[in-house]
Design an enzyme around this catalytic site. Structure first.
Site, PDB file in Angstrom:
ATOM      1  N   ASP A  34       3.217   6.884   9.994  1.00  0.00           N
ATOM      2  CA  ASP A  34       4.151   5.951  10.916  1.00  0.00           C
ATOM      3  C   ASP A  34       4.690   6.645  11.972  1.00  0.00           C
ATOM      4  O   ASP A  34       5.743   6.986  12.234  1.00  0.00           O
ATOM      5  CB  ASP A  34       5.355   5.405  10.008  1.00  0.00           C
ATOM      6  CG  ASP A  34       5.021   4.752   8.846  1.00  0.00           C
ATOM      7  OD1 ASP A  34       4.000   4.014   8.838  1.00  0.00           O
ATOM      8  OD2 ASP A  34       5.725   4.855   7.819  1.00  0.00           O
ATOM      9  N   GLU A 200       3.674  -6.163   8.765  1.00  0.00           N
ATOM     10  CA  GLU A 200       4.943  -5.257   9.057  1.00  0.00           C
ATOM     11  C   GLU A 200       4.755  -4.049  10.230  1.00  0.00           C
ATOM     12  O   GLU A 200       3.913  -4.557  11.187  1.00  0.00           O
ATOM     13  CB  GLU A 200       5.221  -4.328   7.786  1.00  0.00           C
ATOM     14  CG  GLU A 200       3.876  -3.366   7.396  1.00  0.00           C
ATOM     15  CD  GLU A 200       4.064  -2.797   6.136  1.00  0.00           C
ATOM     16  OE1 GLU A 200       5.053  -2.784   5.559  1.00  0.00           O
ATOM     17  OE2 GLU A 200       3.110  -1.902   5.643  1.00  0.00           O
TER      18      GLU A 200
END
EC number: 3.2.1.99
Length: 321
Positions: A34, A200
């Protein structure tokens, strides 16, 4: 031809067939999950934030590296009193009114007991970060969304927070002028009504007259113990709109709130499960899509994921890498 040479040629051919360039080079500390990327105004140094180690971050003189790990943004964890306050996820970084903001997620896997927090620094130096706790964007089982995966977007001085993961997917909340707290209630901007609603990691980027909503779709993690069915692993998709606040559609005209999403990057060659993406305007390279991915020649564990990046071509009106 040796076996290793054959594998290399096959991987290159696979990338060409799918039309995706292989990730740009990375040296130094390249294991990341991420990622979030920014350049410091004062000296042009690159900073990269990531999940793990209470928001780990690294610096470099260029996007290629060499990346050097600096430490943790919040070594004592978050002041938000939720499970997960010592295991912070999915950072997002922006410069707001001369101050660097790192938004982070407090949650546990599969739970809606979640919140988006904020840490700030004027320099991004190690031990310079102040934790401000929750932005007011929180969720519980009574909410239609999960308050993780923050992404702040500045639309000409008006700030919006994009967020969400599974459940009803991606929401957006108007923020106050300091971008420290939600200013009003949130609304849905992307939703896949099928299956587990596996959407997401939203990231918004404006190019020309369009607002592009990038997101990750599919299964993100645990590939070393449970490999998803082919095509169900992480991939990066996009919708676009002439407004920052809604009406996003994909290249086929399908609404992003009804399962729309054009694939930007998916598994190809030895690249597997790319996602957790952002977009960065590099002064030398132009628009860059950055993300994490698995190199199948190295390993599938979450801790083995690597920092990837590709130049984006917007000439068709849609991002191509």
């Amino acid at each position: 031809m040796s076996a290793s040479a054959f594998v290399a040629v096959a991987s290159c051919l696979a990338a060409l067939v799918h039309g995706y360039a292989n990730p740009g080079s990375c040296s130094g500390a390249c294991n990341v999950h991420d990622p979030a990327l920014i350049r410091r105004q004062s000296d042009g140094k690159y900073f990269r934030f990531s999940t793990g180690n209470k928001i780990s971050y690294a610096s470099s003189s260029s996007i290629q590296g060499p990346w050097t790990v600096l430490g943790s943004v919040l070594p004592s964890g978050s002041s938000i009193n939720l499970d997960g306050k010592d295991d912070l996820w999915a950072p997002d970084v922006s410069l707001v009114n001369g101050v660097y903001h790192v938004y982070y997620s407090v949650s546990t896997f599969g739970s809606q007991s979640s919140a988006i927090g904020l840490a700030t620094s004027s320099t991004m130096d190690l031990n310079s970060w102040t934790d401000h706790g929750s932005t007011g964007i929180q969720s519980s089982s009574s909410k239609p969304y999960n308050a993780i995966d923050a992404n702040l977007f500045n639309d000409g001085g008006t700030y919006y927070m994009n967020f969400g993961s599974f459940w009803h997917d991606i929401y957006q909340a108007p923020m106050n002028s300091a971008a420290t707290a939600a200013a009003s209630s949130s609304y849905n901007i992307a939703y896949n009504p099928s299956g587990t609603h596996a959407v997401e990691g939203a990231f918004m980027y404006k190019y020309g007259s369009y607002y592009y909503l990038f997101f990750s779709a599919g299964i993100c993690c645990g590939y070393d113990t449970s490999r998803p069915a082919s095509g169900e692993e992480y991939k990066i998709k996009v919708c676009r709109s002439t407004s920052a606040t809604g009406n996003f559609v994909d290249a086929s005209g399908v609404a992003c709130t009804n399962g729309g999403g054009t694939v930007v990057l998916e598994s190809h060659g030895t690249v597997y499960g790319p996602g957790g993406q952002g977009v960065f305007t590099d002064p030398s390279l132009g628009p860059i899509l950055y993300y994490h991915y698995v190199d199948t020649t190295i390993g599938y564990a979450d801790g083995q994921k690597l920092f990837g990046w590709n130049k984006i071509d917007f000439s068709s009106g849609w991002p191509v890498v």
